[in-house]
Design an enzyme around this catalytic site. Structure first.
Site, mmCIF file in Angstrom:
data_model
loop_
_atom_site.group_PDB
_atom_site.id
_atom_site.type_symbol
_atom_site.label_atom_id
_atom_site.label_comp_id
_atom_site.label_asym_id
_atom_site.label_seq_id
_atom_site.Cartn_x
_atom_site.Cartn_y
_atom_site.Cartn_z
ATOM 1 N N SER A 13 0.848 -1.195 0.000
ATOM 2 C CA SER A 13 0.000 0.000 0.000
ATOM 3 C C SER A 13 0.878 1.238 0.000
ATOM 4 O O SER A 13 1.668 1.452 0.927
ATOM 5 C CB SER A 13 -0.888 0.018 1.239
ATOM 6 N N ASP A 178 -6.538 -6.589 4.183
ATOM 7 C CA ASP A 178 -5.915 -5.261 4.254
ATOM 8 C C ASP A 178 -5.944 -4.749 5.688
ATOM 9 O O ASP A 178 -7.020 -4.539 6.261
ATOM 10 C CB ASP A 178 -6.714 -4.319 3.330
HETATM 11 C C1 DX5 Z 1 -6.085 1.299 5.749
HETATM 12 C C2 DX5 Z 1 -5.677 1.084 4.297
HETATM 13 C C3 DX5 Z 1 -4.592 0.102 4.175
HETATM 14 C C4 DX5 Z 1 -3.344 0.522 4.891
HETATM 15 C C5 DX5 Z 1 -2.643 -0.694 5.390
HETATM 16 O O1 DX5 Z 1 -7.156 2.137 5.831
HETATM 17 O O2 DX5 Z 1 -6.766 0.634 3.527
HETATM 18 O O3 DX5 Z 1 -4.334 -0.261 2.835
HETATM 19 O O4 DX5 Z 1 -2.466 1.249 4.098
HETATM 20 O O5 DX5 Z 1 -1.540 -0.290 6.141
HETATM 21 P P1 DX5 Z 1 -0.799 -1.283 7.126
HETATM 22 O O6 DX5 Z 1 -0.323 -2.440 6.321
HETATM 23 O O7 DX5 Z 1 0.291 -0.444 7.695
HETATM 24 O O8 DX5 Z 1 -1.822 -1.708 8.169
HETATM 25 ZN ZN ZN Z 2 -6.368 -0.353 1.469
#
Ligand code: DX5
Ligand code: ZN
Length: 228
Positions: A13, A178
């Site tokens: 992401s 996610d």
């Molecule tokens: C959260 C997003 C994710 C986020 C995940 O609202 O949809 O895609 O970037 O980040 P990590 O992997 O750090 O939890």
């Molecule tokens: Zn996301």
């Protein structure tokens, strides 16, 4: 996009990337083994954070050679579908909670030439997607409350992921997870049946475009953990 496959995919992401260098960041993660590029669009209304919109997605597009996986955390969705299609999204995912007419939204996404994804917040049961399975190419199960990177993985979501996997059966639908995915949680979500793993902080942690091999090590470690 290439033909459907259920092989494990790591989708970094770019919410955790350097916002002043998206082109270089996208090139770096792809060179370091990313399978998809996950693009988080937030509107400060559906979620308590604002990121960017279709113009930025369009600007990133020429740098993406894999799959541009766009996750909309916006409401409403329908007025912006054509803009994201024009911007070059391959997969466009809308939240089931984002409006009263998710079925219409998913059909409009496909109608605009993209793969259609439906996302579920942690508080939404798996059953919410059962009536939609003929209209989606991807189901995204949130394992944090959307809005921010770097949050803690919600373990009670593992049963929901398994239920979604069972519901999908042999259909050509990706199951994406996610939020809070790292080397500790990747094996759990893979075991529960996810084939696309989004990871923000766990991929970008410790690296930069100048030290992109760190991204490669992080991606490889998540992949190895998921594959057991
Ligand atoms: C959260 C997003 C994710 C986020 C995940 O609202 O949809 O895609 O970037 O980040 P990590 O992997 O750090 O939890
Ligand atoms: Zn996301």
């Amino acid at each position: 996009m290439t033909a459907f496959d259920r092989n494990l995919k790591i989708a970094p992401s770019i919410l955790s990337a350097d916002f002043a260098a998206f082109g270089a960041e996208v090139r770096a993660i792809e060179a370091q083994g990313a399978d998809w590029v996950h693009v988080d669009v937030m509107d400060g209304h559906f979620v308590p954070n604002i990121t960017f919109g279709p113009q930025l997605v369009r600007a990133i597009r020429p740098h993406v050679t894999t799959v541009m996986d766009v996750h909309l955390m916006i409401a409403p969705v329908d007025p912006y579908i054509d803009a994201f299609a024009d911007a070059g999204a391959d997969i466009l995912t809308a939240h089931v909670e984002a409006g009263p007419h998710i079925h219409r939204t998913l059909q409009a996404i496909r109608g605009a030439g993209m793969k259609a994804g439906v996302a579920l917040n942690p508080g939404t049961p798996a059953e919410a997607v059962a009536p939609l399975l003929d209209d989606v190419d991807l189901v995204l199960a949130m394992t944090v409350n959307p809005g921010f990177g770097g949050q803690k993985f919600l373990h009670p979501m593992l049963d929901k992921i398994a239920a979604l996997r069972a519901m999908i059966g042999n259909r050509e639908i990706h199951l994406e997870v996610d939020g809070g995915v790292d080397t500790a949680t990747a094996p759990l979500v893979a075991q529960a049946g996810a084939d696309a793993l989004v990871a923000g902080s766990a991929v970008f942690r410790g690296g930069s475009v100048e030290t992109a091999s760190v991204y490669g090590e992080n991606i490889a470690a998540i992949r190895a953990a998921a594959q057991g």
